[in-house]
Design an enzyme around this catalytic site. Structure first.
Site, PDB file in Angstrom:
ATOM      1  N   ARG A 175       0.820  -1.214   0.000  1.00 59.94           N
ATOM      2  CA  ARG A 175       0.000   0.000   0.000  1.00 59.94           C
ATOM      3  C   ARG A 175       0.853   1.264   0.000  1.00 59.94           C
ATOM      4  O   ARG A 175       0.666   2.157  -0.831  1.00 59.94           O
ATOM      5  CB  ARG A 175      -0.936   0.010   1.220  1.00 59.94           C
ATOM      6  CG  ARG A 175      -2.085  -0.986   1.160  1.00 59.94           C
ATOM      7  CD  ARG A 175      -3.077  -0.714   2.275  1.00 59.94           C
ATOM      8  NE  ARG A 175      -2.447  -0.810   3.593  1.00 59.94           N
ATOM      9  CZ  ARG A 175      -2.482  -1.893   4.362  1.00 59.94           C
ATOM     10  NH1 ARG A 175      -3.093  -2.973   3.935  1.00 59.94           N
ATOM     11  NH2 ARG A 175      -1.913  -1.900   5.551  1.00 59.94           N
ATOM     12  N   ILE A 176       1.788   1.349   0.945  1.00 62.58           N
ATOM     13  CA  ILE A 176       2.575   2.571   1.083  1.00 62.58           C
ATOM     14  C   ILE A 176       3.586   2.698  -0.049  1.00 62.58           C
ATOM     15  O   ILE A 176       3.749   3.779  -0.636  1.00 62.58           O
ATOM     16  CB  ILE A 176       3.272   2.604   2.454  1.00 62.58           C
ATOM     17  CG1 ILE A 176       2.218   2.655   3.573  1.00 62.58           C
ATOM     18  CG2 ILE A 176       4.208   3.805   2.550  1.00 62.58           C
ATOM     19  CD1 ILE A 176       2.794   2.482   4.969  1.00 62.58           C
ATOM     20  N   SER A 272      10.143   3.110   6.676  1.00 65.83           N
ATOM     21  CA  SER A 272       9.494   1.842   7.029  1.00 65.83           C
ATOM     22  C   SER A 272       9.891   1.415   8.440  1.00 65.83           C
ATOM     23  O   SER A 272       9.223   1.767   9.409  1.00 65.83           O
ATOM     24  CB  SER A 272       9.839   0.764   5.998  1.00 65.83           C
ATOM     25  OG  SER A 272      11.243   0.538   5.946  1.00 65.83           O
ATOM     26  N   ARG A 273      10.981   0.682   8.574  1.00 69.47           N
ATOM     27  CA  ARG A 273      11.494   0.251   9.865  1.00 69.47           C
ATOM     28  C   ARG A 273      13.011   0.449   9.896  1.00 69.47           C
ATOM     29  O   ARG A 273      13.702   0.089   8.937  1.00 69.47           O
ATOM     30  CB  ARG A 273      11.151  -1.223  10.126  1.00 69.47           C
ATOM     31  CG  ARG A 273       9.661  -1.488  10.335  1.00 69.47           C
ATOM     32  CD  ARG A 273       9.170  -0.911  11.649  1.00 69.47           C
ATOM     33  NE  ARG A 273       7.749  -1.179  11.885  1.00 69.47           N
ATOM     34  CZ  ARG A 273       6.772  -0.354  11.557  1.00 69.47           C
ATOM     35  NH1 ARG A 273       7.051   0.781  10.934  1.00 69.47           N
ATOM     36  NH2 ARG A 273       5.516  -0.663  11.830  1.00 69.47           N
ATOM     37  N   ASP A 297      13.399   8.443   8.396  1.00 69.44           N
ATOM     38  CA  ASP A 297      12.364   8.732   9.380  1.00 69.44           C
ATOM     39  C   ASP A 297      12.441   7.753  10.545  1.00 69.44           C
ATOM     40  O   ASP A 297      11.854   8.002  11.599  1.00 69.44           O
ATOM     41  CB  ASP A 297      10.985   8.634   8.718  1.00 69.44           C
ATOM     42  CG  ASP A 297       9.848   8.892   9.696  1.00 69.44           C
ATOM     43  OD1 ASP A 297       9.859   9.967  10.321  1.00 69.44           O
ATOM     44  OD2 ASP A 297       8.954   8.034   9.825  1.00 69.44           O
ATOM     45  N   GLU A 302      16.190   3.119  17.618  1.00 66.58           N
ATOM     46  CA  GLU A 302      15.346   4.256  17.964  1.00 66.58           C
ATOM     47  C   GLU A 302      15.050   4.281  19.471  1.00 66.58           C
ATOM     48  O   GLU A 302      14.788   3.226  20.050  1.00 66.58           O
ATOM     49  CB  GLU A 302      14.038   4.129  17.168  1.00 66.58           C
ATOM     50  CG  GLU A 302      13.363   5.442  16.883  1.00 66.58           C
ATOM     51  CD  GLU A 302      12.305   5.295  15.799  1.00 66.58           C
ATOM     52  OE1 GLU A 302      11.142   5.624  16.081  1.00 66.58           O
ATOM     53  OE2 GLU A 302      12.648   4.857  14.694  1.00 66.58           O
ATOM     54  N   HIS A 320      10.680   9.991  13.307  1.00 67.92           N
ATOM     55  CA  HIS A 320       9.587   9.028  13.144  1.00 67.92           C
ATOM     56  C   HIS A 320       8.234   9.752  13.060  1.00 67.92           C
ATOM     57  O   HIS A 320       7.324   9.509  13.866  1.00 67.92           O
ATOM     58  CB  HIS A 320       9.577   8.028  14.305  1.00 67.92           C
ATOM     59  CG  HIS A 320       8.915   6.723  13.950  1.00 67.92           C
ATOM     60  ND1 HIS A 320       9.303   5.521  14.472  1.00 67.92           N
ATOM     61  CD2 HIS A 320       7.880   6.437  13.112  1.00 67.92           C
ATOM     62  CE1 HIS A 320       8.543   4.549  13.989  1.00 67.92           C
ATOM     63  NE2 HIS A 320       7.663   5.092  13.157  1.00 67.92           N
ATOM     64  N   ILE A 321       8.096  10.608  12.054  1.00 71.86           N
ATOM     65  CA  ILE A 321       6.889  11.424  11.914  1.00 71.86           C
ATOM     66  C   ILE A 321       6.103  11.079  10.651  1.00 71.86           C
ATOM     67  O   ILE A 321       5.267  11.863  10.201  1.00 71.86           O
ATOM     68  CB  ILE A 321       7.239  12.929  11.916  1.00 71.86           C
ATOM     69  CG1 ILE A 321       8.231  13.265  10.779  1.00 71.86           C
ATOM     70  CG2 ILE A 321       7.795  13.354  13.267  1.00 71.86           C
ATOM     71  CD1 ILE A 321       8.443  14.757  10.572  1.00 71.86           C
ATOM     72  N   ALA A 322       6.338   9.914  10.077  1.00 74.49           N
ATOM     73  CA  ALA A 322       5.686   9.574   8.810  1.00 74.49           C
ATOM     74  C   ALA A 322       4.161   9.625   8.910  1.00 74.49           C
ATOM     75  O   ALA A 322       3.488  10.024   7.970  1.00 74.49           O
ATOM     76  CB  ALA A 322       6.130   8.200   8.323  1.00 74.49           C
ATOM     77  N   SER A 323       3.617   9.238  10.057  1.00 74.58           N
ATOM     78  CA  SER A 323       2.156   9.244  10.198  1.00 74.58           C
ATOM     79  C   SER A 323       1.632  10.522  10.836  1.00 74.58           C
ATOM     80  O   SER A 323       0.447  10.622  11.156  1.00 74.58           O
ATOM     81  CB  SER A 323       1.703   8.040  11.036  1.00 74.58           C
ATOM     82  OG  SER A 323       2.184   8.146  12.363  1.00 74.58           O
TER      83      SER A 323
END
Length: 354
Positions: A175-176, A272-273, A297, A302, A320-323
């Site tokens: 999806r992404i 992603s990760r 990101d 982390e 980590h601000i992707a969302s």
């Protein structure tokens, strides 16, 4: 056991006790729970990351369900405590569940939910933003201006990479990954090469149709290719965006050998990760190849970065601000609440959650 920590309580007389380990954006998720007879307790402790002992204190002697965060370690200790407290539901406010021991949840009869779907476009947008920032050296130029170093236009000042007509490589066309590819193809008329275990038929059809549209209007059509190996993507692409799941097969997917086969002026993006990249190897590659750029990101350990990464001018790093769009974070909170409700209220069972 940690001492009790500060809580904000909604609907104190509610039948079901639901705990959220963090305050979450929006109010809909709160209304959903309180309107359905839940006593909602939201942890207001200022700690960024709660320890296992902290969460044990939150669970207490009675807890029907809990909403947690991807920074928390949900394993046997927490799931067995939740079971003893009468709980049956845990919802992770994240699309992934790498922080969740699903087998431990199953052993303890705890249903696990996550919040996919609402993150697709916003995560893809962040990956595209990192691509542009790295390719056009936006962060470097911003820092240069703020430092008062700009004395006038120069031919070689912050020369970066043109994206139009280049090749974007996507590793993991779910999806992404597919949403990101569409943005780069339609926005910058980039050609596509992708690697995935499964054929991305819808993405291929989109690129084909868009290529035909461009050709009909007298422009160079875009093309797509499904690579036989990931190495083919790394060799051919000018921009590479990583969108795999994280498991044993994708840990350190990007290692010294694979970094070495990329173009010297490539742009690598990871939203992603973190552990899919060997971060120490990446730092060495950035040092040796100053025109190679990266946008990150997520990070291997982390919230920490590996030594040297913060010093690299050819790295764009964000926390980590992707969302982190308002619509998405509120949607994630709503889905997290619905996951918990689905396990306790018969009226929600079998219904579509969004």
């Amino acid at each position: 056991m940690a001492k009790p920590i500060s809580m904000e309580v909604w609907n104190p007389s509610g039948k079901y006790r639901v705990v959220s380990t963090k305050s979450m954006p929006g109010a809909r998720w709160i209304r959903l729970l309180t309107d359905n007879d839940c006593r909602l307790e939201i942890c207001t402790d200022p700690k960024t990351i709660l320890s296992v002992d902290d969460i044990l204190a939150l669970i207490g002697d009675r807890c029907d369900g809990i909403i947690g965060q991807l920074t928390e370690d949900w394993g046997e200790v927490l799931f067995s405590a939740l079971k003893r407290a009468g709980g049956t539901a845990f919802s992770n406010m994240a699309v992934g569940y790498n922080n969740v021991d699903v087998e431990a949840a199953n052993r303890n009869g705890i249903a696990v939910g996550n919040t996919p779907g609402v993150l697709t476009e916003t995560t893809a947008e962040l990956a595209a933003s990192l691509t542009l920032s790295a390719a056009r050296r936006i962060v470097e130029a911003d820092q240069f201006m703020r430092a008062g170093l700009y004395e006038g236009w120069l031919p070689h000042l912050f020369v970066g990479n043109l994206l139009k007509g280049q090749t974007v490589g996507v590793i993991g066309a779910g999806r992404i990954g597919s949403a990101y590819a569409r943005m780069m193809i339609e926005g910058f008329k980039m050609n596509l090469i992708y690697y995935d275990l499964y054929q991305a038929t819808r993405l291929e059809k989109f690129v084909t149709a868009y290529g035909q549209f461009l050709k009909a209007n007298g422009e160079q059509p875009v093309t797509w290719k499904r690579a036989a190996t990931m190495e083919d993507v790394l060799r051919e692409a000018d921009v590479i965006s990583l969108h795999p799941v994280l498991d044993k097969t994708t840990y350190h997917l990007i290692n010294p050998e694979r970094l070495a086969i990329m173009k010297k002026e490539a742009v690598l993006v990871n939203a992603s990760r973190g552990p899919v990249i060997d971060e120490l190897a990446l730092v060495e590659h950035l040092k040796a190849n100053p025109m190679f750029r990266v946008g990150l990101d997520v990070f291997e350990d982390e919230p920490y970065m590996k030594p040297g990464l913060a010093d690299m001018k050819n790295a764009v790093v964000v926390p980590h601000i992707a969302s982190a769009s308002k619509w998405t974070r509120e949607g994630m909170a709503t889905l997290a609440a619905l996951n918990v409700l689905a396990c306790h209220l018969q009226s929600f069972r079998g219904q579509q959650l969004i």
